[in-house]
Structure formats: structure tokens, C-alpha cells
Scaffold this motif. Sequence first.
Motif, PDB file in Angstrom:
ATOM      1  N   THR A  79      -1.886  18.351  -5.845  1.00  0.00           N
ATOM      2  CA  THR A  79      -2.631  17.779  -4.723  1.00  0.00           C
ATOM      3  C   THR A  79      -2.882  16.322  -5.035  1.00  0.00           C
ATOM      4  OG1 THR A  79      -4.748  18.473  -5.703  1.00  0.00           O
ATOM      5  CG2 THR A  79      -3.742  19.943  -4.060  1.00  0.00           C
ATOM      6  N   TRP A  80      -2.769  15.522  -3.996  1.00  0.00           N
ATOM      7  CA  TRP A  80      -3.041  14.080  -4.134  1.00  0.00           C
ATOM      8  C   TRP A  80      -3.662  13.590  -2.845  1.00  0.00           C
ATOM      9  CZ3 TRP A  80      -1.024  10.037  -1.181  1.00  0.00           C
ATOM     10  CH2 TRP A  80      -1.420   8.772  -1.596  1.00  0.00           C
ATOM     11  N   ASN A  81      -4.799  12.934  -2.993  1.00  0.00           N
ATOM     12  CA  ASN A  81      -5.496  12.382  -1.832  1.00  0.00           C
ATOM     13  C   ASN A  81      -5.798  13.476  -0.803  1.00  0.00           C
ATOM     14  OD1 ASN A  81      -6.712  10.193  -0.591  1.00  0.00           O
ATOM     15  ND2 ASN A  81      -4.878   9.614   0.554  1.00  0.00           N
ATOM     16  N   GLY A  82      -6.076  14.672  -1.308  1.00  0.00           N
ATOM     17  CA  GLY A  82      -6.424  15.780  -0.431  1.00  0.00           C
ATOM     18  C   GLY A  82      -5.254  16.496   0.193  1.00  0.00           C
ATOM     19  N   GLN A  83      -4.031  16.088  -0.150  1.00  0.00           N
ATOM     20  CA  GLN A  83      -2.836  16.670   0.464  1.00  0.00           C
ATOM     21  C   GLN A  83      -2.017  17.438  -0.572  1.00  0.00           C
ATOM     22  OE1 GLN A  83      -2.135  16.339   3.847  1.00  0.00           O
ATOM     23  NE2 GLN A  83      -4.151  15.359   3.912  1.00  0.00           N
ATOM     24  N   GLU A 140       0.837  -1.210   0.000  1.00  0.00           N
ATOM     25  CA  GLU A 140       0.000   0.000   0.000  1.00  0.00           C
ATOM     26  C   GLU A 140       0.865   1.251   0.000  1.00  0.00           C
ATOM     27  OE1 GLU A 140      -3.504   2.129   2.718  1.00  0.00           O
ATOM     28  OE2 GLU A 140      -2.632   0.201   3.322  1.00  0.00           O
ATOM     29  N   LEU A 167       1.487   9.353  -5.792  1.00  0.00           N
ATOM     30  CA  LEU A 167       1.896  10.712  -5.436  1.00  0.00           C
ATOM     31  C   LEU A 167       2.866  11.277  -6.480  1.00  0.00           C
ATOM     32  CD1 LEU A 167       2.911  11.960  -1.920  1.00  0.00           C
ATOM     33  CD2 LEU A 167       4.442  12.347  -3.844  1.00  0.00           C
ATOM     34  N   ASP A 172       0.905   4.073  -2.935  1.00  0.00           N
ATOM     35  CA  ASP A 172       0.656   5.482  -2.619  1.00  0.00           C
ATOM     36  C   ASP A 172       1.802   6.362  -3.115  1.00  0.00           C
ATOM     37  OD1 ASP A 172      -1.742   4.863  -1.452  1.00  0.00           O
ATOM     38  OD2 ASP A 172      -1.031   5.031   0.616  1.00  0.00           O
TER      39      ASP A 172
END
Length: 274
Positions: free
Chosen positions: A253-257, A229, A237, A233
Motif C-alpha cells: 500500500t502506498w498513499n492509501g492505495q 511530482e 510507489l 510519486d
Amino acid sequence: MTIAQLKSLLYLPANRASAVAKARTLACDAVILDLEDAVQPDAKDEARTAAVAAAHDGGWEPRALFLRINAADTAWHEDDLAAARTGSFAGVVAPKIDTAAQAQAIVAQIGGRPLLAMIETPRGVLNAAAIAAVPGVAGLVAGLADLAKALNTRPDPQRRPLIYAMSAIVLAARAADVACFDGVCTDVRNIASLRAEAAQARMLGFDGKTLIHPGQVDPCNEIFAPSAEERADAQALIAAYEAALAQGRGVATWNGQLVEVLHVAQARAMLARA
């Protein structure tokens, strides 16, 4: 594999022929043939001879083979240094390094091999940054059993009394761009304890962990290796950032970050380690 990529470093008494033979079949990243704590005083010479023979016999790849010598204030130190120079060792592990001068003295006598300096006294913790900065020091190893004794701490499964010292060792290693390894889990039959220590060490920033039992190797490797995982990720990213660059944007931005270049560097470093 570089020293910083080592996850599992297994100590073995150098005079235990059966354990040394078995180590060549284990999945540990490194084997440390021990001449110090694991060898009784009347067996030091025998262990030293056996360690050199084991190094010359080979068969350790892809494992790195290290030699742990006795401390500088012992009668065996000079002979151990000579053995380190003659054997085909990837590096030397030296106990109870309190000062940069002590590290420098050993580096000067081990024929260009990298040194892993054990930090296991209060003085060593306070001087960890200077020790790590010595040319030839390739890593710091936490010696937490001796340190806990010196600090007069009480037993704690979460190792809370040692958190400051452990973080100081990581900080010193990172400032000098060298590796750092967690101390051993002495509860050898309690794999849950080993896993908890390894997870804590990884969270604090250690590169890997020293071990004292073959049964600890696989759980340690699992904890310190990036999971599937985590790898997925990291790849996602990096892809998001590269897509942003292609569109003329310096951040993504990726996964809200928010993703900046430092996050990409961390992700790439993790994938390289994996």
C-alpha cells in the motif's frame, strides 16, 4: 528516442526554407516535412525536392524527421513514395488511411521505414484496429479536422463529438502496441486551447500531439512530460512495492492505495518516458 516516446510532432511545409531551417533549433521531438495539405498543388514538386535535400543535409538530431506524403489517389503519391525511399527519413506519415490494405501497400513501398497512418475518416476510425495491426505501422495519427468535417460535427472547444473516435484510435494503438498521436490545434495563437487539447489527449491515452506552429511546441512538451511530482510519486510507489517484496509480500500500500505489479510497471514506464 522511440516513436512511442515522441511528445511533440511539428508539421512544416517542406518548401518553406526559413521554417525548415528554424525547425532545427526547436525543442520538438519530431519534425514532419509536409508535402500534403500545407503545400499548394503547383508547388508539390518543389516541396518534394526540398524535403529530400533537407533530409540529406542533416542536423535534425535529436529530432526525428518524417515525411508526410500525398494520398494514394493523388497524382503526386508515387513520386512522394520514391522521395521517402531516397531521403534519410525516420519514417513516413500517410494521410487518409481507411483500410489495412492501404497501409500494407504503403509499407511495402517505403523501404522498411516505419509508417504513421493518419486516421481521419469515419471508415478509418472503424478500421483503426486492423490498420494498427499491419506490420510496419508504428503509430496512428488522429486527423480530426477532416474527421469532424466528414462527421458533420459542430465546433466544440472540448471536442466532445470526437471523443469516441479519439478513444477508438487509442484503443486500436494499444491493442497493436503502437504509438498514437493527437491531431493538431488549429487555433494557433490560443495557447490555452492548445494546452487544454494536449491535457485532454494525455488523459485519453495519446502519447503526444501533432502541431502546426512553433509556439505550440513548449506547452505540448510540458503537458506530455511527466511532472516532477508525478516522477516523485512513481519512485515512491516503486520503493513501497520493493519494500513489500523484501518482506515477503506480493502487494503493498502506498498513499492509501493498493499497489500491485501492474502499478509498478506503469510507474516504471512513466519514468522511462521521462
